[in-house]
Write a protein that holds these residues in place. Structure first.
Motif, PDB file in Angstrom:
ATOM      1  N   ALA A 184     -53.819  -4.587 -53.874  1.00 47.93           N
ATOM      2  CA  ALA A 184     -52.627  -5.016 -54.608  1.00 47.93           C
ATOM      3  C   ALA A 184     -52.694  -4.567 -56.066  1.00 47.93           C
ATOM      4  O   ALA A 184     -51.683  -4.153 -56.651  1.00 47.93           O
ATOM      5  N   ALA A 185     -53.897  -4.622 -56.651  1.00 46.74           N
ATOM      6  CA  ALA A 185     -54.064  -4.178 -58.039  1.00 46.74           C
ATOM      7  C   ALA A 185     -53.838  -2.677 -58.161  1.00 46.74           C
ATOM      8  O   ALA A 185     -53.242  -2.197 -59.140  1.00 46.74           O
TER       9      ALA A 185
ATOM     10  N   SER B 273     -51.880  -0.942 -56.292  1.00 45.77           N
ATOM     11  CA  SER B 273     -50.432  -0.772 -56.182  1.00 45.77           C
ATOM     12  C   SER B 273     -49.744  -1.085 -57.508  1.00 45.77           C
ATOM     13  O   SER B 273     -48.796  -0.410 -57.899  1.00 45.77           O
ATOM     14  N   ASP B 274     -50.255  -2.096 -58.215  1.00 47.24           N
ATOM     15  CA  ASP B 274     -49.676  -2.474 -59.506  1.00 47.24           C
ATOM     16  C   ASP B 274     -49.720  -1.324 -60.504  1.00 47.24           C
ATOM     17  O   ASP B 274     -48.800  -1.162 -61.314  1.00 47.24           O
ATOM     18  N   VAL B 275     -50.816  -0.552 -60.480  1.00 55.82           N
ATOM     19  CA  VAL B 275     -50.948   0.551 -61.441  1.00 55.82           C
ATOM     20  C   VAL B 275     -50.394   1.854 -60.887  1.00 55.82           C
ATOM     21  O   VAL B 275     -50.521   2.910 -61.502  1.00 55.82           O
TER      22      VAL B 275
ATOM     23  N   SER C 256     -58.472  -3.776 -64.557  1.00 55.54           N
ATOM     24  CA  SER C 256     -57.200  -3.517 -63.882  1.00 55.54           C
ATOM     25  C   SER C 256     -57.330  -3.717 -62.380  1.00 55.54           C
ATOM     26  O   SER C 256     -56.471  -4.349 -61.750  1.00 55.54           O
TER      27      SER C 256
ATOM     28  N   HIS D  43     -56.360  -9.273 -59.450  1.00 51.81           N
ATOM     29  CA  HIS D  43     -56.002 -10.321 -58.485  1.00 51.81           C
ATOM     30  C   HIS D  43     -57.217 -11.084 -57.961  1.00 51.81           C
ATOM     31  O   HIS D  43     -57.083 -11.891 -57.035  1.00 51.81           O
TER      32      HIS D  43
END
Length: 538
Positions: A42-43, A45-47, A121, A125
């Protein structure tokens, strides 16, 4: 979503006899296919990462399986995620603990900070997960407090890591995962003994990942001694930069970057300018300072809402602003035809970021300029950029104070001429005339005072900036201590120092270089010759 370093090509170099070789191919997989912990995924994907680079596609599964890895890769092939993502995925499954479970050794404080930022980064989560950078040239207090509170990930330079181990502030008894990043650079800087001391003091059952651009015999020996049947993964970058973009670099110390940038903007003509910095805070800070110096500048970063970002970019496109200060993430996908200059105000720590940055100019057949600011300590990053792009970056020199002042004087005169020809100054003429009569002050003095007021207290003319110290040249001259002397001449501002350790204490040149470079904020190239005597060293 954009890919993460997706223009990297594998090589097929012969593996060492003691390592299992894995030949990488252009991956068709996505991060979601690699078995990564969902929170780490998920992290990513965030970046904006979706497609792994070759070294990530080959390294992540091997490390998730618990294998040791030797990665032969240039800076900029995406190796930080290659070792950070599997490390965090494995730690995510362990019971909560404040103990240091991951240790990353890096050759410089800049790289340590970069790696620590990446870990933070990717761990965004994960609950109660702390990343702490430790490096020389910085106060011990905050680092000691961070270690006392507990840091699951410690990223540091070898000298400072050894200091914390010796102080008892860093306990590696529960270490699960150790990374040597840019191992060849660490050895070149004289950290070989420190690295081996750290390795020998860690648990035998830890997992080790070693990354290096080259594989000299010393690293090969360390790999054979401390790694268990490592998978060897080799990639090289096929990164290229636009032929229409002129690339230059300027050696400038940090405190003088702003003055250097404003001088360049005054002397050279550009359309839109895109200036890259490393942090969100720096975008706002630099944009404010540029505006205070009369430039039309704005900032974009990850905290700015999308609508405001779009308005800012449109303002650049329409010529309402001339300078955009951005982070790498915020500038992703940016394409504005006006941009004719890209300034790397903060040097990127990987070659892919550099290529992506300067790719914002010189597009679709247009010509563009790219200028890179760097200090002597960051020279190795310039070498990595030139090696990866297979293109030289020419050195530029800062416009002289005389040239800047001549231009400023000309512009000042132009403003007077333009105002006289386009504005009704009769009212002000009467005020000046009355003041001249009442105070018996010549009109020239009154004009000078008004010009000073118009400058807002800022000087009109500039002075020469201090020069960056040049690297010392080899010379075997005598010095003041009557020794064989340093192998390099002493440049202005440098001196010979006496250290109260010598051969009796079994001190080695590499240890001295490493300690001074780490604690003093210098590069090995800035340290002269070392003459080790029986009980002292010069």
């Amino acid at each position: 979503m954009p890919s993460n370093y997706d223009d990297v090509e594998p090589t097929t170099e012969a593996p060492s006899p003691e390592a299992t070789s894995t030949e990488t191919e252009e991956p068709e997989v996505r991060f979601a296919d690699l078995g990564i912990d969902a929170r780490v995924l998920a992290a990513l994907s965030d970046v904006g990462y979706e497609k792994p680079s070759p070294i990530q596609a080959a390294t992540i599964p091997a490390l998730l399986e618990g294998r040791d890895v030797v990665g032969l890769a240039q800076t900029g092939t995406g190796k930080t995620a290659a070792f950070a993502v599997p490390a965090l995925s494995r730690m995510a499954d362990l019971p909560p603990s404040k103990a240091t479970q991951i240790l990353v050794l890096a050759p410089t404080r800049e790289l340590a900070l970069q790696v620590a930022e990446a870990f933070s980064s990717y761990a965004a989560h994960l609950e109660n997960f702390t990343v702490l950078p430790v490096y020389g040239g910085s106060a011990y207090g905050p680092q000691l407090n961070g270690l006392r509170r507990g840091a699951q990930v410690v990223v540091g330079t070898p000298g400072r890591v050894i200091d914390h181990i010796n102080k008892g502030s860093l306990d590696l008894s529960e270490l699960q995962y150790l990374v040597l990043d840019e191992a060849d650079e660490m050895l070149r800087m004289g950290f070989a003994e420190d690295v081996e001391q750290i390795l020998s003091g860690t648990p035998d059952d830890k997992q080790v990942a070693l990354f290096s651009a080259t594989m000299p015999s010393q690293i090969r020996r360390i790999s054979k001694k401390y790694l268990n049947d490592p998978a060897e993964i080799t990639v090289k970058s096929k990164t290229t930069t636009g032929a229409n973009t002129r690339q230059r670099y300027l050696q400038v110390m940090g405190p003088h970057k702003l003055d250097a940038l404003t001088r360049i903007l005054e002397v050279e003509e550009y359309g839109g300018v895109l200036t890259f910095v490393r942090t969100k805070v720096a975008t706002e800070d630099l944009a404010d300072k540029l505006r205070s110096r009369g430039h039309r500048a704005a900032a974009i970063n990850g905290d700015i809402p999308q609508q405001q970002r779009e308005r800012t970019i449109e303002a650049l496109r329409d010529g309402k602003i001339d300078i955009l200060v951005a982070t790498d993430v915020a500038a992703r996908g940016l394409d504005v035809e006006r941009i004719s200059l890209v300034v790397n105000y903060d040097i990127p720590h990987d070659t892919e970021s550099y290529v992506h940055r300067i790719g914002r100019t010189g597009r679709a057949g247009r010509t563009g300029d790219a200028i890179l600011f760097m200090t002597p300590r960051e020279k190795y990053l310039l070498r990595a950029i030139e090696k990866a792009t297979r293109q030289p970056v020419e050195q530029m020199h800062l416009p002289s104070a005389d040239k800047v002042n001549e231009l400023r004087q000309g512009k000042f005169a132009e403003r007077i001429t333009e105002t006289l020809s386009s504005e009704d100054v009769a009212q002000f003429r009467d005020l000046i005339s009355n003041y001249e009569d009442e105070h018996d002050v010549p009109a020239a003095e009154i004009a000078a005072a008004l010009a000073f007021m118009a400058q807002g207290g800022e000087p009109l003319f500039v002075k020469e900036l201090p020069k960056v110290p040049e690297h010392q040249k080899k010379d075997r001259s005598k010095d003041g201590f009557g020794s064989r002397g340093p192998t390099r001449t002493l440049t202005e501002g440098n001196a010979t120092y006496r250290i109260a350790v010598g051969r009796r204490q079994r001190v080695m040149p590499g240890s001295i270089v490493g300690a001074i470079a780490n604690e003093g904020g210098l590069t090995s190239g800035q340290i002269g010759g070392i003459d080790i005597r029986s009980d002292h060293t010069l």
